[in-house]
Design a protein around this motif. Structure first.
Motif, mmCIF file in Angstrom:
data_model
loop_
_atom_site.group_PDB
_atom_site.id
_atom_site.type_symbol
_atom_site.label_atom_id
_atom_site.label_comp_id
_atom_site.label_asym_id
_atom_site.label_seq_id
_atom_site.Cartn_x
_atom_site.Cartn_y
_atom_site.Cartn_z
ATOM 1 N N ALA A 1 48.844 51.167 49.151
ATOM 2 C CA ALA A 1 48.553 50.936 47.940
ATOM 3 C C ALA A 1 49.770 50.285 47.294
ATOM 4 C CB ALA A 1 47.760 52.006 47.129
ATOM 5 N N ALA A 2 50.889 51.002 47.583
ATOM 6 C CA ALA A 2 52.071 50.726 46.960
ATOM 7 C C ALA A 2 52.501 49.399 47.632
ATOM 8 C CB ALA A 2 53.200 51.656 47.307
ATOM 9 N N ALA A 3 52.132 49.097 48.777
ATOM 10 C CA ALA A 3 52.737 47.982 49.260
ATOM 11 C C ALA A 3 51.980 46.269 48.664
ATOM 12 C CB ALA A 3 52.226 47.729 50.913
ATOM 13 N N PHE A 4 50.466 46.716 48.243
ATOM 14 C CA PHE A 4 49.929 45.781 47.541
ATOM 15 C C PHE A 4 50.155 45.473 46.248
ATOM 16 C CE2 PHE A 4 47.539 45.632 51.521
ATOM 17 C CZ PHE A 4 47.125 44.094 51.600
ATOM 18 N N ARG A 5 50.840 46.458 45.661
ATOM 19 C CA ARG A 5 51.413 46.315 44.320
ATOM 20 C C ARG A 5 52.865 45.672 44.113
ATOM 21 N NH1 ARG A 5 47.562 48.105 40.949
ATOM 22 N NH2 ARG A 5 46.416 49.897 41.158
ATOM 23 N N ASP A 6 53.833 45.637 45.408
ATOM 24 C CA ASP A 6 55.219 45.426 45.541
ATOM 25 C C ASP A 6 55.046 43.758 45.175
ATOM 26 O OD1 ASP A 6 57.306 44.277 47.365
ATOM 27 O OD2 ASP A 6 57.790 46.333 46.597
ATOM 28 N N VAL A 7 56.177 43.432 44.399
ATOM 29 C CA VAL A 7 56.236 42.047 44.108
ATOM 30 C C VAL A 7 56.448 41.160 45.153
ATOM 31 C CG1 VAL A 7 58.718 42.242 43.558
ATOM 32 C CG2 VAL A 7 57.317 40.449 42.432
ATOM 33 N N ALA B 1 48.449 38.156 42.150
ATOM 34 C CA ALA B 1 48.784 39.557 41.990
ATOM 35 C C ALA B 1 47.386 40.304 41.210
ATOM 36 C CB ALA B 1 49.978 39.266 40.637
ATOM 37 N N PRO B 2 46.819 39.612 40.434
ATOM 38 C CA PRO B 2 45.361 40.341 40.053
ATOM 39 C C PRO B 2 44.491 40.772 41.294
ATOM 40 C CG PRO B 2 45.742 38.465 38.606
ATOM 41 C CD PRO B 2 46.902 38.258 39.601
ATOM 42 N N GLU B 3 44.396 39.858 42.261
ATOM 43 C CA GLU B 3 43.605 40.241 43.245
ATOM 44 C C GLU B 3 44.294 41.334 44.136
ATOM 45 O OE1 GLU B 3 41.399 36.009 43.958
ATOM 46 O OE2 GLU B 3 42.858 36.451 45.349
ATOM 47 N N SER B 4 45.528 41.361 44.367
ATOM 48 C CA SER B 4 46.345 42.233 45.018
ATOM 49 C C SER B 4 46.145 43.672 44.285
ATOM 50 C CB SER B 4 47.878 41.792 45.162
ATOM 51 O OG SER B 4 48.450 42.562 46.145
ATOM 52 N N ASN B 5 46.209 43.661 42.987
ATOM 53 C CA ASN B 5 46.008 45.151 42.069
ATOM 54 C C ASN B 5 44.610 45.412 42.458
ATOM 55 O OD1 ASN B 5 48.681 45.242 41.379
ATOM 56 N ND2 ASN B 5 48.287 43.718 39.755
ATOM 57 N N ALA B 6 43.739 44.662 42.334
ATOM 58 C CA ALA B 6 42.127 44.970 42.523
ATOM 59 C C ALA B 6 42.149 45.527 43.914
ATOM 60 C CB ALA B 6 41.552 43.877 42.428
ATOM 61 N N TYR B 7 42.626 45.038 44.862
ATOM 62 C CA TYR B 7 42.561 45.477 46.415
ATOM 63 C C TYR B 7 43.282 46.899 46.430
ATOM 64 C CZ TYR B 7 42.041 45.705 51.515
ATOM 65 O OH TYR B 7 41.542 46.066 52.454
ATOM 66 N N THR B 8 44.404 47.113 45.750
ATOM 67 C CA THR B 8 45.104 48.431 45.740
ATOM 68 C C THR B 8 44.000 49.295 45.147
ATOM 69 O OG1 THR B 8 47.273 47.487 45.364
ATOM 70 C CG2 THR B 8 47.105 49.730 44.689
ATOM 71 N N ASP B 9 43.227 49.122 43.794
ATOM 72 C CA ASP B 9 42.327 49.752 43.461
ATOM 73 C C ASP B 9 41.212 50.276 44.304
ATOM 74 O OD1 ASP B 9 43.789 49.669 41.092
ATOM 75 O OD2 ASP B 9 42.210 48.424 40.159
ATOM 76 N N LEU B 10 40.769 49.303 45.357
ATOM 77 C CA LEU B 10 39.924 49.610 46.205
ATOM 78 C C LEU B 10 40.436 50.686 47.404
ATOM 79 C CD1 LEU B 10 38.291 46.134 46.848
ATOM 80 C CD2 LEU B 10 37.321 47.964 45.690
ATOM 81 N N ILE B 11 41.544 50.548 47.823
ATOM 82 C CA ILE B 11 42.227 51.377 48.661
ATOM 83 C C ILE B 11 42.329 52.851 48.202
ATOM 84 C CG2 ILE B 11 44.477 51.988 49.579
ATOM 85 C CD1 ILE B 11 45.144 48.849 49.963
ATOM 86 N N ILE B 12 42.780 52.896 46.888
ATOM 87 C CA ILE B 12 42.695 54.159 46.303
ATOM 88 C C ILE B 12 41.468 55.015 46.002
ATOM 89 C CG2 ILE B 12 43.548 55.667 44.185
ATOM 90 C CD1 ILE B 12 45.844 54.634 46.016
#
Length: 104
Positions: A50-56, A92-103
């Protein structure tokens, strides 16, 4: 021999999805969920992804890929289960959405 080649060609063509979307990279994330891990270890894996997919830096790398990336998360132990299905990720928005799916 011609029948064998025709059958093989049919199988190969039928196994290719008709809705394939070209991407720069296909990424399979694997997470161990076997009994050798406790909850702390499992959370470390999940939160790391999750942290990786939020990393700039990761987001910039994704955006630099022509067509973005396709990513899936698979939990494995004795067998495997696709926890988060194939998802196209280009910004970035898709990456953040993917992070939400991981969590989730």
């Amino acid at each position: 021999m011609k029948k064998v080649l025709a059958a093989l060609l049919f199988v190969v063509l039928m196994s290719t999805p008709a809705f394939a979307i070209p991407v720069g990279t296909e990424l399979v994330l694997l997470a161990d969920v076997s009994g050798s891990l406790d909850t702390t270890d499992f959370n470390l894996q999940r939160n790391g992804y999750a942290a990786a997919f939020r990393d700039v830096n990761v987001i910039n790398a994704i955006m630099s890929e022509t067509g973005g990336i396709a990513v899936t998360l698979v939990y494995w132990s004795v067998g495997q289960v696709q926890s988060v299905g194939w998802t196209k990720n280009t910004n970035a928005p898709e990456s953040n959405a993917y992070t939400d799916l991981i969590i989730a």
